[in-house]
Design a protein around this motif. Structure first.
Motif, mmCIF file in Angstrom:
data_model
loop_
_atom_site.group_PDB
_atom_site.id
_atom_site.type_symbol
_atom_site.label_atom_id
_atom_site.label_comp_id
_atom_site.label_asym_id
_atom_site.label_seq_id
_atom_site.Cartn_x
_atom_site.Cartn_y
_atom_site.Cartn_z
ATOM 1 N N PRO A 92 1.584 15.766 10.827
ATOM 2 C CA PRO A 92 1.558 15.637 9.609
ATOM 3 C C PRO A 92 2.486 14.488 9.116
ATOM 4 N N PRO A 93 2.241 14.049 7.761
ATOM 5 C CA PRO A 93 2.518 12.956 7.322
ATOM 6 C C PRO A 93 4.165 13.091 7.199
ATOM 7 N N GLY A 94 4.896 11.913 7.170
ATOM 8 C CA GLY A 94 6.485 12.038 7.257
ATOM 9 C C GLY A 94 6.866 11.944 5.708
ATOM 10 N N PRO A 95 7.969 12.029 5.314
ATOM 11 C CA PRO A 95 8.473 11.878 3.903
ATOM 12 C C PRO A 95 8.120 10.434 3.339
ATOM 13 N N MET A 96 8.410 9.532 4.167
ATOM 14 C CA MET A 96 8.037 8.165 3.612
ATOM 15 C C MET A 96 6.588 8.095 3.328
ATOM 16 N N GLU A 97 5.799 8.483 4.331
ATOM 17 C CA GLU A 97 4.395 8.419 3.943
ATOM 18 C C GLU A 97 3.785 9.093 2.657
ATOM 19 N N ILE A 98 4.506 10.275 2.433
ATOM 20 C CA ILE A 98 4.158 10.907 1.194
ATOM 21 C C ILE A 98 4.553 10.115 0.053
ATOM 22 N N ILE A 99 5.862 9.376 0.102
ATOM 23 C CA ILE A 99 6.239 8.580 -1.034
ATOM 24 C C ILE A 99 5.402 7.502 -1.508
ATOM 25 N N ARG A 100 5.054 6.791 0.046
ATOM 26 C CA ARG A 100 4.297 5.757 -0.344
ATOM 27 C C ARG A 100 2.940 5.890 -0.990
ATOM 28 N N GLY A 101 2.235 7.199 -0.605
ATOM 29 C CA GLY A 101 1.109 7.662 -1.028
ATOM 30 C C GLY A 101 1.198 8.132 -2.596
ATOM 31 N N ILE A 102 2.192 8.391 -3.054
ATOM 32 C CA ILE A 102 2.458 8.703 -4.427
ATOM 33 C C ILE A 102 2.541 7.606 -5.316
ATOM 34 N N PHE A 103 3.249 6.505 -4.792
ATOM 35 C CA PHE A 103 3.483 5.262 -5.686
ATOM 36 C C PHE A 103 2.351 4.194 -5.136
ATOM 37 N N GLY A 104 1.582 4.511 -4.218
ATOM 38 C CA GLY A 104 0.429 3.343 -4.142
ATOM 39 C C GLY A 104 0.725 2.455 -3.020
ATOM 40 N N GLY A 105 1.750 2.472 -2.399
ATOM 41 C CA GLY A 105 1.871 1.442 -1.225
ATOM 42 C C GLY A 105 1.558 1.752 0.170
ATOM 43 N N GLY A 106 0.334 1.820 0.308
ATOM 44 C CA GLY A 106 -0.517 2.084 1.479
ATOM 45 C C GLY A 106 -0.492 1.006 2.390
ATOM 46 N N LYS A 107 -0.648 1.238 3.714
ATOM 47 C CA LYS A 107 -0.451 0.313 4.786
ATOM 48 C C LYS A 107 -1.079 -0.732 4.796
ATOM 49 N N ASN A 108 -2.729 -0.564 4.165
ATOM 50 C CA ASN A 108 -3.786 -1.593 4.166
ATOM 51 C C ASN A 108 -3.423 -2.435 2.900
ATOM 52 N N LYS A 109 -2.581 -2.572 2.257
ATOM 53 C CA LYS A 109 -2.451 -3.405 1.048
ATOM 54 C C LYS A 109 -2.236 -5.046 1.841
ATOM 55 N N LYS A 110 -2.971 -5.838 1.158
ATOM 56 C CA LYS A 110 -2.968 -7.355 1.688
ATOM 57 C C LYS A 110 -1.873 -7.911 1.001
ATOM 58 N N LYS A 111 -1.320 -8.953 1.841
ATOM 59 C CA LYS A 111 0.183 -9.601 1.544
ATOM 60 C C LYS A 111 -0.474 -10.875 0.593
ATOM 61 N N LYS A 112 0.183 -11.403 -0.064
ATOM 62 C CA LYS A 112 -0.220 -12.592 -0.902
ATOM 63 C C LYS A 112 0.661 -13.678 -0.436
#
Length: 171
Positions: free
Chosen positions: A151-171
């Protein structure tokens, strides 16, 4: 008043969390249709995608089907619908080899607290070699979860809520 506010806030966060459509990696079980019965195995290959293998027997034919399915959450993380497609091949009595293409659309429910999945689907088959060119089949499946997903951990849930996914490209 504070309890009501906390309840509303809690429910809001619950419904805003990203919905992970599947809570398993591998599941296997029985598939029962109006004219066929068989075995089904699902393997999760991507976050919302599974491969499903079917071996079914009807009164006059035996078929093997491979399907790729994309899952979409409906009401929470355990109830979803899926769409997909694939191919089938087999043997028909008094006819010989058969093959063709399949589509699939269904709903799936992971029973909370138990290692079982229930699903119902419609699976149209377009035959390239068969007595008929089309068959609209449907079935009910019950699968046992062989490999659970963490199951997803608390930080994964928070990232999901605020849109900070793992696949976000860095500028």
């Amino acid at each position: 008043m504070k309890k009501l506010l906390l309840a509303v806030l809690g429910l809001s966060l619950y419904f805003c969390t990203p919905a992970w459509a599947q809570r398993y990696k591998t599941a296997a079980g029985l598939r029962i249709g109006s004219e066929e019965v068989g075995l089904t195995v699902q393997q999760k290959i991507l976050e919302k995608t599974t491969l499903e293998g079917l071996v079914t027997a009807a009164p006059r034919e035996v078929t093997v089907t491979a399907l790729a399915e994309r899952h979409f959450p409906m009401l929470g993380q355990r109830f979803n619908y899926y769409l997909g497609g694939g191919v089938h091949a087999g043997n028909m009595k008094d006819y010989g080899a058969i093959y063709g293409f399949d589509g699939i659309a269904g709903i799936e429910y992971k029973i909370n607290g138990l290692p079982f999945l229930l699903s119902g689907d419609i699976k149209p088959a377009f035959h390239l070699r068969h007595e008929t060119w089309f068959n609209l089949g449907g079935a009910f499946s019950i699968r046992y979860v062989l490999v659970k997903e963490k199951p997803p951990g608390p930080m994964e849930i928070i990232r999901g809520i605020f849109g900070g996914g793992k696949n976000k490209k860095k500028k």
